[in-house]
Design an enzyme around this catalytic site. Structure first.
Site, short mmCIF file in Angstrom:
data_model
loop_
_atom_site.label_atom_id
_atom_site.label_comp_id
_atom_site.label_asym_id
_atom_site.label_seq_id
_atom_site.Cartn_x
_atom_site.Cartn_y
_atom_site.Cartn_z
N ALA A 1 0.58 -1.42 -0.07
CA ALA A 1 0.05 0.22 0.05
C ALA A 1 1.05 0.95 0.08
CB ALA A 1 -0.98 0.03 1.04
N CYS B 1 2.87 -11.66 4.69
CA CYS B 1 2.55 -11.02 3.23
C CYS B 1 4.14 -9.85 3.34
CB CYS B 1 1.52 -10.03 3.14
SG CYS B 1 1.24 -9.10 1.78
N ASP C 1 -3.58 -2.20 5.02
CA ASP C 1 -3.89 -0.79 3.45
C ASP C 1 -4.75 -0.21 3.90
OD1 ASP C 1 -3.03 -4.03 2.16
OD2 ASP C 1 -3.47 -2.72 0.64
N ASN D 1 -6.38 -5.93 5.54
CA ASN D 1 -4.77 -6.19 5.57
C ASN D 1 -4.99 -7.62 4.46
OD1 ASN D 1 -1.68 -5.39 5.41
ND2 ASN D 1 -0.97 -7.73 6.58
N LYS D 2 -3.67 -7.97 3.69
CA LYS D 2 -3.69 -9.21 2.83
C LYS D 2 -4.57 -10.00 3.69
CE LYS D 2 -1.89 -9.56 -0.25
NZ LYS D 2 -2.92 -9.31 -1.28
C1 RUB Z 1 -0.12 -6.10 0.33
C2 RUB Z 1 -0.49 -6.28 2.07
C3 RUB Z 1 0.46 -5.09 2.32
C4 RUB Z 1 -0.38 -4.25 2.70
C5 RUB Z 1 1.17 -3.08 3.62
O1 RUB Z 1 -0.84 -6.66 -0.43
O2 RUB Z 1 -1.28 -6.55 1.92
O3 RUB Z 1 0.37 -6.20 4.01
O4 RUB Z 1 -0.08 -3.56 1.75
O5 RUB Z 1 2.24 -2.74 3.05
P1 RUB Z 1 -0.20 -6.70 -2.61
P2 RUB Z 1 3.34 -1.70 3.14
O6 RUB Z 1 0.94 -7.54 -2.06
O7 RUB Z 1 -1.49 -7.14 -3.01
O8 RUB Z 1 0.29 -5.08 -2.62
O9 RUB Z 1 3.61 -1.67 5.22
O10 RUB Z 1 4.50 -1.66 2.74
O11 RUB Z 1 2.44 -0.53 2.94
#
Ligand code: RUB
Length: 311
Positions: free
Chosen positions: A23, A128, A197, A207-208
């Site tokens: 995200a 994730c 997210d 989240n994922k």
């Molecule tokens: C990624 C996901 C991450 C969050 C947070 O999903 O769920 O846990 O986006 O990531 P996808 P960050 O792989 O489907 O994009 O901390 O890097 O923002």
């Protein structure tokens, strides 16, 4: 088609296909793409500039429906001002730079704040590939704490493979498990740390897919569950009663030969919702807060977004 639109469509496609993912990165890349688009748009009509920028923003917004970092970033961009094209361009570019700067600083700050909650000798489980959760883990490691990480594969896209490569590069002892092994290992875990997210007005986490099951396991085992989320991951729309749309992705991501089967469908939600009761703390760049404080974060940090919308 002019070149600025081609470049923007290219970034939009990379976000849709998850070549650009996570995200925080999605928000920063969308901000940069919109800035480049605005800077290279050839027009001297402010009306045309505004219309083209809005069209480009809409294209970016449609790439991934769940991540609120994307819509918050675009909304921050779109608060540009200017009474002619050049000043509007500059204002938008400045908004984009501010967003990127805010994002990078927030991730570093969350690393510092969150790492204080990790003790020497802790085992951390992450799911994730969250740049913000990993900032906490790396900061704890860099400060000399001896930590061990258990990382889930995160099917169907295996973002866990990205996570273990990063952890390996930083010299952190790591164990990879299949998603369904979480209950088996949870009693060895001191802290679950995941990214976000979306954080909703009532403090729930989107989240994922699989995050909610991990939170349930952690709750049952009395294991601490920490979320790493910048304030632009909080959703102003949820104060207005809106539900967070959960992205459904292609069946082939789960089972590539699905078209050979006549009576089987695949359901592939990319995210799930973890109730706030299962979350111990949300680490933001303005402090470690209980999930119940999310409403205040939205009002204070993103208040401009809901101004005038609450009747
Ligand atoms: C990624 C996901 C991450 C969050 C947070 O999903 O769920 O846990 O986006 O990531 P996808 P960050 O792989 O489907 O994009 O901390 O890097 O923002």
């Amino acid at each position: 088609m002019t070149r600025p639109m081609e470049d923007l469509l290219e970034t939009a496609e990379k976000i849709r296909s998850m070549e650009i993912r996570g995200a925080a990165l999605i928000g920063r890349e969308a901000a940069s793409a919109l800035k480049d688009f605005a800077l290279s748009l050839e027009t001297s009509s402010l009306q045309e500039f505004n219309a083209e920028v809005s069209r480009a923003a809409e294209i970016l917004l449609k790439t991934r429906p769940t991540a609120v970092s994307l819509s918050n970033a675009i909304r921050m961009m779109m608060r540009y001002s200017g009474d002619e094209v050049e000043s509007a361009r500059r204002s938008l570019a400045e908004n984009a730079d501010n967003f990127v700067d805010r994002s990078l600083k927030a991730i570093e700050r969350i690393g510092e704040i969150g790492s204080r909650r990790i003790r020497d000798g802790d085992t951390v489980l992450t799911h994730c590939n969250s740049s913000v959760a990993l900032s906490i883990i790396k900061t704890a490691h860099d400060s000399g704490k001896d930590i061990r990480v258990i990382a889930t594969e995160s099917r169907p896209r295996y973002q866990g493979h990205l996570t273990i490569k990063m952890l390996d590069g930083w010299g952190i002892e790591t164990e990879l498990v299949v998603d369904s092994a979480v209950r088996t290992v949870i009693n060895e875990v001191d802290q679950v740390i995941v990214g976000a997210d979306v954080i909703t007005a009532n403090g729930s986490l989107v989240n994922k897919i699989g995050t909610a099951q991990i939170a349930l396991c952690a709750h049952e085992a009395r294991t601490s569950f920490m979320v790493a989320a910048e304030t632009y991951k909080f959703s102003p729309d949820t104060i207005m009663g809106e539900l967070v749309p959960i992205e459904m992705r292609a069946a082939e991501e789960v089972y590539p030969e699905i078209s050979e089967l006549k009576n089987v469908r695949v359901r592939n939600p990319a995210f799930d919702v973890t109730p706030h009761q299962y979350i111990d703390v949300i680490c933001t760049e303005v402090g470690a807060i209980p999930p119940e404080m999310s409403y205040l974060i939205i009002k204070e940090m993103l208040g401009w977004e809901i101004e005038g919308r609450i009747q």
